[in-house]
Design an enzyme around this catalytic site. Structure first.
Site, PDB file in Angstrom:
ATOM      1  N   GLY A  50      -7.954  36.236  59.445  1.00 32.38           N
ATOM      2  CA  GLY A  50      -9.104  35.824  60.241  1.00 32.38           C
ATOM      3  C   GLY A  50      -9.845  34.734  59.497  1.00 32.38           C
ATOM      4  N   GLU A  51     -11.142  34.751  59.612  1.00 32.56           N
ATOM      5  CA  GLU A  51     -11.956  33.727  58.964  1.00 32.56           C
ATOM      6  C   GLU A  51     -12.852  34.421  57.932  1.00 32.56           C
ATOM      7  OE1 GLU A  51     -11.685  30.478  58.996  1.00 32.56           O
ATOM      8  OE2 GLU A  51     -13.268  30.596  57.497  1.00 32.56           O
ATOM      9  N   SER A  52     -12.575  34.133  56.657  1.00 28.07           N
ATOM     10  CA  SER A  52     -13.217  34.915  55.596  1.00 28.07           C
ATOM     11  C   SER A  52     -14.733  34.706  55.514  1.00 28.07           C
ATOM     12  CB  SER A  52     -12.561  34.617  54.245  1.00 28.07           C
ATOM     13  OG  SER A  52     -12.594  33.239  53.963  1.00 28.07           O
ATOM     14  N   CYS A  82      -3.803  37.549  54.044  1.00 27.20           N
ATOM     15  CA  CYS A  82      -4.412  36.227  54.199  1.00 27.20           C
ATOM     16  C   CYS A  82      -5.928  36.318  54.016  1.00 27.20           C
ATOM     17  CB  CYS A  82      -4.002  35.655  55.557  1.00 27.20           C
ATOM     18  SG  CYS A  82      -4.192  33.871  55.636  1.00 27.20           S
ATOM     19  N   ARG A 109      -8.249  28.866  48.833  1.00 26.21           N
ATOM     20  CA  ARG A 109      -8.143  28.895  50.301  1.00 26.21           C
ATOM     21  C   ARG A 109      -7.424  27.662  50.829  1.00 26.21           C
ATOM     22  NH1 ARG A 109     -13.857  29.533  52.839  1.00 26.21           N
ATOM     23  NH2 ARG A 109     -12.610  29.633  54.732  1.00 26.21           N
ATOM     24  N   ILE A 137      -0.475  30.934  57.676  1.00 24.61           N
ATOM     25  CA  ILE A 137      -1.408  30.245  58.594  1.00 24.61           C
ATOM     26  C   ILE A 137      -2.658  29.866  57.808  1.00 24.61           C
ATOM     27  CG2 ILE A 137      -2.739  30.404  60.729  1.00 24.61           C
ATOM     28  CD1 ILE A 137      -0.784  32.705  61.558  1.00 24.61           C
ATOM     29  N   ARG A 138      -2.850  28.594  57.581  1.00 26.90           N
ATOM     30  CA  ARG A 138      -3.950  28.131  56.724  1.00 26.90           C
ATOM     31  C   ARG A 138      -4.077  29.067  55.515  1.00 26.90           C
ATOM     32  NH1 ARG A 138      -8.813  28.571  58.868  1.00 26.90           N
ATOM     33  NH2 ARG A 138      -8.099  30.060  60.399  1.00 26.90           N
ATOM     34  N   HIS A 173       1.637  36.867  56.770  1.00 25.91           N
ATOM     35  CA  HIS A 173       1.289  37.856  57.807  1.00 25.91           C
ATOM     36  C   HIS A 173       2.501  38.646  58.293  1.00 25.91           C
ATOM     37  CE1 HIS A 173      -2.766  36.193  58.765  1.00 25.91           C
ATOM     38  NE2 HIS A 173      -2.227  35.056  58.378  1.00 25.91           N
ATOM     39  N   GLU A 175       2.510  41.249  59.912  1.00 22.75           N
ATOM     40  CA  GLU A 175       2.197  41.823  61.235  1.00 22.75           C
ATOM     41  C   GLU A 175       2.559  40.868  62.374  1.00 22.75           C
ATOM     42  OE1 GLU A 175       0.122  40.487  59.185  1.00 22.75           O
ATOM     43  OE2 GLU A 175      -1.473  39.427  60.263  1.00 22.75           O
TER      44      GLU A 175
HETATM   45  N1  GLN Z   1      -8.035  30.074  55.841  1.00 20.56           N
HETATM   46  C1  GLN Z   1      -8.637  31.295  56.283  1.00 20.56           C
HETATM   47  C2  GLN Z   1      -9.819  31.657  55.423  1.00 20.56           C
HETATM   48  O1  GLN Z   1     -10.016  31.061  54.412  1.00 20.56           O
HETATM   49  C3  GLN Z   1      -7.634  32.429  56.263  1.00 20.56           C
HETATM   50  C4  GLN Z   1      -6.587  32.208  57.298  1.00 20.56           C
HETATM   51  C5  GLN Z   1      -5.899  33.447  57.792  1.00 20.56           C
HETATM   52  O2  GLN Z   1      -6.352  34.575  57.558  1.00 20.56           O
HETATM   53  N2  GLN Z   1      -4.860  33.276  58.532  1.00 20.56           N
HETATM   54  O3  GLN Z   1     -10.567  32.530  55.759  1.00 20.56           O
END
Ligand code: GLN
Length: 189
Positions: A50-52, A82, A109, A137-138, A173, A175
């Site tokens: 998600g988005e930390s 992630c 990150r 993913i990112r 991931h 999942e």
């Molecule tokens: N780049 C996101 C972050 O720094 C993490 C990306 C992800 O969980 N897929 O929060």
């Protein structure tokens, strides 16, 4: 009975629930965790992607961060994928955002660069017999591992999975694939 808590403040928590259900051999229950009370009766915990920064703010606001710190320090197994691994880290390169500071690592990150938002590559994880498809993913990488932390997977020479006792972090991931081997391993940790 294994009661698996999945932090469900934001991000792709549903996919973890699907993966856990897919390997629900001996009766696994899922508890989505949004408040400290949701941790009652939970045996192990997953923090999804998600988005930390967002999740950090929400964890602080609902007192969930402190509650997670308490149960993990008391020995509850926890796995962060992630964003989840970023949340578990003690240090985030060049960043002071809220995190749980449970797993003695430094993360970088979005370490694969803004141009490379996502990619897939097979990853050999030390604790699993077969390689898994790593979905990045990112994704962050682990740029420092503490004395008690083991790197359990690398990709392109970079550490992308770690374990410190019952705490686990992955940059990728599992999942988001059909392969439930990582989830099955975690259910037995
Ligand atoms: N780049 C996101 C972050 O720094 C993490 C990306 C992800 O969980 N897929 O929060």
């Amino acid at each position: 009975m294994n009661r698996v808590g999945i932090v469900a403040l934001q991000g792709n928590f549903e996919k973890h629930a699907e993966a856990i259900r897919a390997c629900a051999h001996e009766g696994v229950e899922i508890q989505f965790v949004r408040t400290p009370q949701h941790l009652d009766g939970v045996d192990r915990l997953i923090i999804p992607g998600g988005e930390s920064t967002t999740v950090g703010i929400l964890m602080q606001r609902f007192g969930l961060g402190e509650a997670i710190q308490k149960v993990v320090r008391e020995g509850m197994p926890v796995w962060g994928t992630c964003m989840g691994m970023i949340m578990l880290a003690t240090d985030i390169e060049g960043n002071d955002q809220y995190r749980l500071r449970l797993l003695d690592i430094t993360v970088r990150r979005n370490a694969f660069g803004a141009q490379v938002h996502s990619f897939e590559a097979p990853v050999k994880v030390d604790v699993l017999t077969e390689p898994v498809m790593g979905v990045f993913i990112r994704a962050p990488i682990v740029s420092r591992v503490g004395d008690k932390v083991k790197s359990i997977a690398t990709f392109d020479g970079k550490c992308v999975a770690v374990q410190e006792g019952k705490m686990v972090g992955t940059s990728f991931h599992p999942e988001l694939t059909d392969d439930t081997s990582f989830h099955r391993w975690f259910l037995n940790l």
